[in-house]
Structure formats: structure tokens, C-alpha cells
Design a protein around this motif. Structure first.
Motif, PDB file in Angstrom:
ATOM      1  N   ILE A 106       0.870  -1.377   0.103  1.00 42.27           N
ATOM      2  CA  ILE A 106       0.637  -0.635   0.130  1.00 42.27           C
ATOM      3  C   ILE A 106       1.200   1.730   0.096  1.00 42.27           C
ATOM      4  CG2 ILE A 106      -1.287   1.108   1.441  1.00 42.27           C
ATOM      5  CD1 ILE A 106      -2.388  -1.382   2.090  1.00 42.27           C
ATOM      6  N   THR A 107       0.722   2.319  -0.791  1.00 44.16           N
ATOM      7  CA  THR A 107       1.551   3.486  -0.664  1.00 44.16           C
ATOM      8  C   THR A 107      -0.132   4.433  -0.862  1.00 44.16           C
ATOM      9  OG1 THR A 107       2.778   2.729  -2.267  1.00 44.16           O
ATOM     10  CG2 THR A 107       2.259   5.255  -2.477  1.00 44.16           C
ATOM     11  N   ALA A 108       0.170   5.293   0.177  1.00 42.58           N
ATOM     12  CA  ALA A 108      -0.904   6.065   1.146  1.00 42.58           C
ATOM     13  C   ALA A 108      -0.621   7.446   1.541  1.00 42.58           C
ATOM     14  CB  ALA A 108      -1.325   5.661   2.258  1.00 42.58           C
ATOM     15  N   SER A 109      -0.983   9.103   0.261  1.00 45.16           N
ATOM     16  CA  SER A 109      -0.498  10.251   0.227  1.00 45.16           C
ATOM     17  C   SER A 109      -1.962  11.047   0.625  1.00 45.16           C
ATOM     18  CB  SER A 109       0.700   9.964  -0.499  1.00 45.16           C
ATOM     19  OG  SER A 109       0.479  12.091  -0.289  1.00 45.16           O
ATOM     20  N   PRO A 110      -1.744  12.094   0.815  1.00 45.12           N
ATOM     21  CA  PRO A 110      -2.741  13.461   0.405  1.00 45.12           C
ATOM     22  C   PRO A 110      -2.550  13.720  -0.519  1.00 45.12           C
ATOM     23  CG  PRO A 110      -2.137  13.559   2.551  1.00 45.12           C
ATOM     24  CD  PRO A 110      -0.774  12.846   2.286  1.00 45.12           C
ATOM     25  N   LYS A 111      -1.216  13.970  -1.404  1.00 45.40           N
ATOM     26  CA  LYS A 111      -0.653  14.057  -2.793  1.00 45.40           C
ATOM     27  C   LYS A 111      -0.209  12.816  -3.627  1.00 45.40           C
ATOM     28  CE  LYS A 111      -0.560  18.170  -1.478  1.00 45.40           C
ATOM     29  NZ  LYS A 111      -1.456  19.276  -2.247  1.00 45.40           N
ATOM     30  N   ILE A 112      -1.270  11.504  -3.586  1.00 51.55           N
ATOM     31  CA  ILE A 112      -0.491  10.531  -4.158  1.00 51.55           C
ATOM     32  C   ILE A 112      -0.605  10.578  -5.825  1.00 51.55           C
ATOM     33  CG2 ILE A 112      -3.703   9.870  -4.715  1.00 51.55           C
ATOM     34  CD1 ILE A 112      -0.874   7.151  -3.451  1.00 51.55           C
ATOM     35  N   PRO A 118       4.302   9.572 -12.094  1.00 48.67           N
ATOM     36  CA  PRO A 118       5.670   9.113 -13.061  1.00 48.67           C
ATOM     37  C   PRO A 118       6.100   7.980 -12.957  1.00 48.67           C
ATOM     38  CG  PRO A 118       6.588  10.314 -11.353  1.00 48.67           C
ATOM     39  CD  PRO A 118       5.221  10.252 -10.687  1.00 48.67           C
ATOM     40  N   LYS A 119       5.048   6.939 -12.516  1.00 48.03           N
ATOM     41  CA  LYS A 119       5.034   5.716 -12.153  1.00 48.03           C
ATOM     42  C   LYS A 119       3.621   5.107 -13.720  1.00 48.03           C
ATOM     43  CE  LYS A 119       6.277   4.080  -7.702  1.00 48.03           C
ATOM     44  NZ  LYS A 119       5.392   3.256  -6.434  1.00 48.03           N
ATOM     45  N   ILE A 120       2.857   6.356 -14.132  1.00 44.96           N
ATOM     46  CA  ILE A 120       2.055   5.484 -15.021  1.00 44.96           C
ATOM     47  C   ILE A 120       2.615   6.497 -15.936  1.00 44.96           C
ATOM     48  CG2 ILE A 120      -0.155   6.892 -16.294  1.00 44.96           C
ATOM     49  CD1 ILE A 120      -1.387   7.012 -13.003  1.00 44.96           C
ATOM     50  N   VAL A 121       3.682   7.545 -16.196  1.00 48.14           N
ATOM     51  CA  VAL A 121       3.752   7.915 -17.584  1.00 48.14           C
ATOM     52  C   VAL A 121       4.516   7.280 -18.063  1.00 48.14           C
ATOM     53  CG1 VAL A 121       5.473  10.189 -18.687  1.00 48.14           C
ATOM     54  CG2 VAL A 121       3.161  10.675 -16.940  1.00 48.14           C
ATOM     55  N   ASN A 124       4.049   1.885 -15.611  1.00 49.18           N
ATOM     56  CA  ASN A 124       3.983   0.748 -14.918  1.00 49.18           C
ATOM     57  C   ASN A 124       3.454   1.316 -13.392  1.00 49.18           C
ATOM     58  OD1 ASN A 124       5.305  -0.866 -12.795  1.00 49.18           O
ATOM     59  ND2 ASN A 124       6.968  -0.097 -12.427  1.00 49.18           N
ATOM     60  N   PRO A 125       2.067   1.379 -13.967  1.00 44.11           N
ATOM     61  CA  PRO A 125       1.356   2.087 -12.691  1.00 44.11           C
ATOM     62  C   PRO A 125       0.676   0.854 -12.326  1.00 44.11           C
ATOM     63  CG  PRO A 125       0.257   0.914 -14.669  1.00 44.11           C
ATOM     64  CD  PRO A 125       1.110   0.903 -14.651  1.00 44.11           C
ATOM     65  N   PRO A 126       0.443   1.851 -10.659  1.00 45.49           N
ATOM     66  CA  PRO A 126      -0.243   0.221  -9.253  1.00 45.49           C
ATOM     67  C   PRO A 126      -1.353  -0.477 -10.343  1.00 45.49           C
ATOM     68  CG  PRO A 126       0.033   2.490  -8.765  1.00 45.49           C
ATOM     69  CD  PRO A 126       0.444   3.358 -10.050  1.00 45.49           C
ATOM     70  N   ASP A 127      -1.722  -1.104  -9.435  1.00 43.40           N
ATOM     71  CA  ASP A 127      -2.590  -1.866 -10.240  1.00 43.40           C
ATOM     72  C   ASP A 127      -3.935  -1.961 -10.040  1.00 43.40           C
ATOM     73  OD1 ASP A 127      -0.601  -4.357 -11.244  1.00 43.40           O
ATOM     74  OD2 ASP A 127      -0.502  -4.784  -8.658  1.00 43.40           O
ATOM     75  N   ASN A 136      -5.397  15.817  -6.884  1.00 45.49           N
ATOM     76  CA  ASN A 136      -5.498  15.020  -7.605  1.00 45.49           C
ATOM     77  C   ASN A 136      -6.344  13.757  -8.265  1.00 45.49           C
ATOM     78  OD1 ASN A 136      -3.397  14.051  -5.024  1.00 45.49           O
ATOM     79  ND2 ASN A 136      -4.911  14.025  -4.252  1.00 45.49           N
ATOM     80  N   THR A 137      -7.361  14.075  -7.949  1.00 41.80           N
ATOM     81  CA  THR A 137      -8.685  14.138  -9.830  1.00 41.80           C
ATOM     82  C   THR A 137      -7.712  14.410 -11.643  1.00 41.80           C
ATOM     83  OG1 THR A 137      -9.305  15.544  -9.097  1.00 41.80           O
ATOM     84  CG2 THR A 137     -10.386  13.753  -8.048  1.00 41.80           C
ATOM     85  N   PRO A 138      -6.905  15.665 -11.541  1.00 39.31           N
ATOM     86  CA  PRO A 138      -6.829  15.679 -12.463  1.00 39.31           C
ATOM     87  C   PRO A 138      -6.035  14.369 -13.442  1.00 39.31           C
ATOM     88  CG  PRO A 138      -6.074  17.697 -11.518  1.00 39.31           C
ATOM     89  CD  PRO A 138      -6.884  16.642 -10.479  1.00 39.31           C
ATOM     90  N   ILE A 139      -4.891  13.857 -12.330  1.00 43.53           N
ATOM     91  CA  ILE A 139      -4.386  12.448 -12.915  1.00 43.53           C
ATOM     92  C   ILE A 139      -5.613  11.513 -13.030  1.00 43.53           C
ATOM     93  CG2 ILE A 139      -4.828  11.157 -11.483  1.00 43.53           C
ATOM     94  CD1 ILE A 139      -1.656  10.742 -11.741  1.00 43.53           C
TER      95      ILE A 139
END
Length: 488
Positions: A106-112, A118-121, A124-127, A136-139
Motif C-alpha cells: 500500500i502507498t497512501a498519501s494526500p498527494k497520491i 511518474p509510474k503511470i507515465v 508501470n502504474p499501480p495495480d 489529485n483528480t486531474p490525473i
């Protein structure tokens, strides 16, 4: 934490209709409490499953061996806002017990978004991701525009142990809304998480103790400015640096002034909305808050969400907009003696009109390029189990958008929060909506364009005419972009 809306074209229904079926954060708030990102994993032996719940998908049962996976490791990223992260840690632990051999990181953050972008770009995004909060929602919007989300239709059409498809257990209208089925093809790409109710809040102890009647119309609310002054407070405050919170009043007021047609204009970028009588009537309420004597608490525009909410709790303002996460988010904040949370909703514009509330459902997604989509889907389905619904209520004080969830969650909710969800029984009207996605590559974030300039209206630096002229041009350009892209 402030959730996103679950209908882009906007849907309106009586709250009683929603809850007869079983149920009852311009979103710029960040978390209270600890905020570091982290990665946690564990593996334990299986535990007996609960019986198959009527409101959700079952966990694996003792008589049914747990499914095994070719890739047993799952990486998830979650927004750590007002709901915290304890629920995610707890539900991951339970999943790993019920599916022995699996491992959840788990990776958790207010600035997730900053952590996963960088992983999405890099491809290699999270599952699995739960994304919320306006920073965060613009992503998430970008993933929708790029068609980079996994089709989840099979998860919701799949039958549980009772033979009922999961989609039949989700609140009516949620999965069909554009925010969950964004391409109009009937396929589901975003899964619903917590259900929220938003509107104006007040100190119930003050109102009950002094026999102050809660306003049912906006005129009654403005008239109570004198009563506020007698009790040493301003009429109103809001999360000044994050004017997106004002949508909690604005969206229901638009419906109250012009019905569904006005909401469609507003959310679908009809430039003529900004010349309409509905616009003048609704934004006129904001202008009155900014200019009427003792209406707006001094200094509001410069305050963040925590500061303004604390000021309200301390008795410096009579009303503030917020949602069902409010009480838990501010549980440790100082307050005036005897304070009790009271939920007003949003007053009607005219006598005889219905008091309303803004509703929302947050979303969870699996990126199309997830390395482990099979396990991610199994985890997603597990989140709708009775065990998970109760854990979410206990740890996050949240209510999933599942029929029957408020009653499953009741023992873990405050009386105030539970009663808000059950306000449906009294006929409070629920209004929901969100902006239609803009064209790919657009420079516009509609929520920012609409709500951020309101700070200048409140500080009397921007007139309603100048504001409406600007928004007329913005909507015209967004509409042209959509037409050029063939998305209109």
C-alpha cells in the motif's frame, strides 16, 4: 475529504428514493492527521469467512477453497484524506487472510497523484488506485481521456454466491452515471467507493438551546444574520482558499432555480447559462454573503479548510458547507462548549420548496496497464463484501455506495452521521452532478474555472458581470474544443 460527483450530466432524485433502496471533498481538502506515504504488506493464515451478505459480494467461505493467483502480489495506491488510511490497511490484511499467499503493498498519501504520476507515465502504474482530492483528480481525468483504465464491467456483472450480480447491489443510478461509465457505451471503468451527503452545517446545541429555528429558505437564512450577531458570530464561513466547497450550495441551488435543464446547461458547457436568470439568482446568493452585514466571517477568504472549520466549531460562524466526513475529520479540533454537529442541507430558494443536499460517490480504478489485473479485480470485488463495508465504517467512518450499507455501518457511525444518511426518509432532495469531460489536450479544468474566481467575488474584487463574461468565453471555447474533437 471531499468526494467527486457521480453524475456528469447530473441526476436528481429524492433522498428517500435512494434509501428506500437501502442507502442513506471543486474539491480541495486535504487530510487531517498523519500523512506520510508508506508501503505495508503482510501474510497470514486464512480465517473463516463471514456468511454471504445480502448487501455485497461474499468473502471466500470455509467450504470453498480460496482462489489462487499466478501473480500473488498487488500494488495499490490510495488517497489519504479525511477517511485516513487505516481502512485500507485493515481490509488488505483481511483479504490476505482470506486469500493466503497473496501480498498487498500500500502507498497512501494526500498527494497520491505526485507519487503515481511518474509510474503511470513510465507505463508501470499501480495495480489498483483510489484517487480523490482536487489536487489529485486531474490525473484520473487524464486516464479517462487517454482511455487508460481497465474495463470493470465483468466485475459488476459477475454473480456472487447468492447468484445476484454485484451491479444490482450498488446504489441505483451510480454505475450508469458518466462518472463511472464515461464513454457512453454502457461499460464500467470506475468503481464506486464511499457515498457522501453535503450541505450546510450548524451547532445543533446552540439552535436547540436557544430555540433558533433552522432556515428552510435562503431568505430565512439571511434573516438569521441578526440572530448570529446576537450570539457573537458571523452568519457564514467556508474553506476560503478552497472555494470549490461552495459547490455544495451552488449545485443544489441551480437545480432549485432551474431544475434539470439548468443543471444540464451548467455541467455540459452551455455558454448561455452565464446569461440566464438562474445564474443571476444563484450567484446573487454569493454576492449577498459577500456584502450583507455580518454575513461572511472576517478573514474567511484567506483561511484553509482546517482553519475555517475550526473557527466554525469555536462559534465564530453560524453555518459552514461540508460533507458527511466533517465530524470525523475534525474530531480532535477545539470547539465551543457543548457543540453538537447539526446538518441543515441546502435551503430552498422559495417558500414551499424542498430543502436539498448535494450527493457524491468517490471512485476506484484499475489502470489498463496494471501488471496484475486479475488480483486487482478480486480485491475490488472483495471491497463490496459485508466484512469490508463494516471495516470501512469502523476505520474510515465511511459508507460505501451499496444498498443496505448505512445500516451495516450504523454501529460505527455517530448518531449525527447516521441520521444524515437516513434523512432520505424525510424526503430531503438529493442533487448530484459533475462536469462533462473536456476534450483531450484542453487547457481548461472546468471546476477551477468556475469555483476559483469566487474568492474574488467574496473579497469584492470581481463583479458578477465580469465573472459571467469570463465564464461565457470559457464555456464557448470548451464547447468548440469538444465539437472539434467529435466528443460533443
Amino acid at each position: 475529504m471531499k468526494p467527486k460527483k457521480w453524475s456528469a450530466v447530473a441526476s436528481v432524485l429524492t433522498v428517500s428514493a435512494l434509501f428506500m433502496a437501502g442507502c442513506g471533498n471543486g474539491n480541495d481538502n486535504n487530510a487531517s492527521g498523519p500523512t506520510p506515504s508508506a508501503s505495508e504488506s503482510a501474510s497470514t493464515s486464512p480465517s473463516p469467512s463471514e456468511a454471504s451478505p445480502s448487501a455485497a459480494s461474499p468473502s471466500p467461505s470455509e467450504s470453498e477453497p480460496a482462489k489462487t493467483f499466478d501473480n500473488p502480489e498487488l500494488n495499490i495506491a490510495v488517497f489519504q484524506g479525511g477517511y485516513g488510511r487505516e481502512y485500507w490497511d485493515s481490509v488488505a490484511e483481511e483479504f490476505m487472510k482470506d486469500y493466503p499467499g497473496t501480498k498487498i503493498n500500500i502507498t497512501a498519501s494526500p498527494k497520491i497523484a505526485e507519487l503515481v504520476r511518474p509510474k503511470i507515465v513510465a507505463g508501470n502504474p499501480p495495480d489498483f488506485m483510489y484517487i480523490a482530492g482536487s489536487d489529485n483528480t486531474p490525473i484520473l481525468d487524464g486516464l479517462i481521456k487517454d482511455k487508460a483504465l481497465l474495463d470493470l464491467t465483468d466485475v459488476f456483472e459477475g454473480a456472487g454466491a447468492d447468484g445476484t450480480p454485484l451491479k444490482n447491489k450498488i446504489l441505483p443510478g451510480v454505475l450508469e452515471a458518466r462518472s463511472n461509465s464515461p464513454y457512453g457505451d454502457g461499460k464500467i471503468y470506475l468503481a464506486p467507493y464511499n457515498f457522501g451527503v453535503m450541505g450546510l452545517w450548524y451547532n445543533k446545541a446552540l439552535f436547540d438551546g436557544k430555540g433558533i429555528a433552522t432556515p428552510k429558505t435562503w431568505e430565512e437564512l439571511f434573516a438569521s444574520a441578526a440572530v448570529a450577531k446576537e450570539n457573537g458570530r458571523a452568519l457564514f464561513t467556508y474553506q476560503g482558499l478552497y472555494p470549490g466547497y461552495l459547490e455544495e450550495m451552488i449545485v443544489p441551488a441551480i437545480y432549485g432555480a432551474g431544475g434539470q435543464a439548468a443543471l444540464d446547461q451548467f455541467f455540459n458547457y452551455d455558454p448561455e447559462f452565464w446569461k440566464s436568470d438562474v445564474y443571476k439568482k444563484v450567484w446573487g446568493l454569493l454576492e449577498r454573503i459577500a456584502t450583507d452585514d455580518n454575513a461572511l466571517m472576517k478573514g474567511t477568504v484567506a483561511l484553509n479548510h482546517t482553519q475555517s472549520q475550526t473557527a466554525f466549531l469555536q462559534g465564530k460562524a453560524m453555518f459552514i458547507p461540508n460533507g458527511t466526513w466533517f465530524e470525523d475529520e475534525m474530531k480532535d479540533a477545539p470547539r465551543e462548549e457543548g457543540f453538537q454537529f447539526g446538518f441543515l442541507g441546502v435551503p430552498a430558494l422559495d417558500a414551499g420548496g424542498q430543502v436539498m443536499a448535494l450527493t457524491s460517490v468517490e471512485q476506484m480504478v484499475i489502470p489498463a496497464k496494471a501488471k496484475n489485473p486479475e488480483l486487482a479485480k478480486a480485491f475490488l470485488q472483495y471491497l463490496y463484501s459485508e466484512k469490508s463495508i463494516k471495516l470501512n465504517a469502523e476505520k474510515a467512518k465511511g459508507v460505501l455506495a451499496v444498498t443496505g450499507a448505512p445500516d451495516l455501518a450504523k454501529e460505527f457511525l455517530s448518531e449525527t452521521t447516521y441520521n444524515i444518511y437516513k434523512a432520505v426518509d424525510s424526503g430531503m432532495m438529493a442533487v448530484s452532478g459533475s462536469f462533462k469531460p473536456v476534450a483531450k489536450g484542453s487547457k481548461y479544468n472546468p471546476s477551477d474555472e468556475v469555483y476559483k474566481p469566487i474568492s474574488s467575488i467574496m473579497s469584492k474584487q470581481l463583479t458578477l458581470d465580469a465573472y459571467s463574461e469570463k465564464l461565457y468565453k470559457v464555456y464557448s471555447e470548451i464547447k468548440q474544443e469538444l465539437e472539434a474533437s467529435g466528443a460533443q
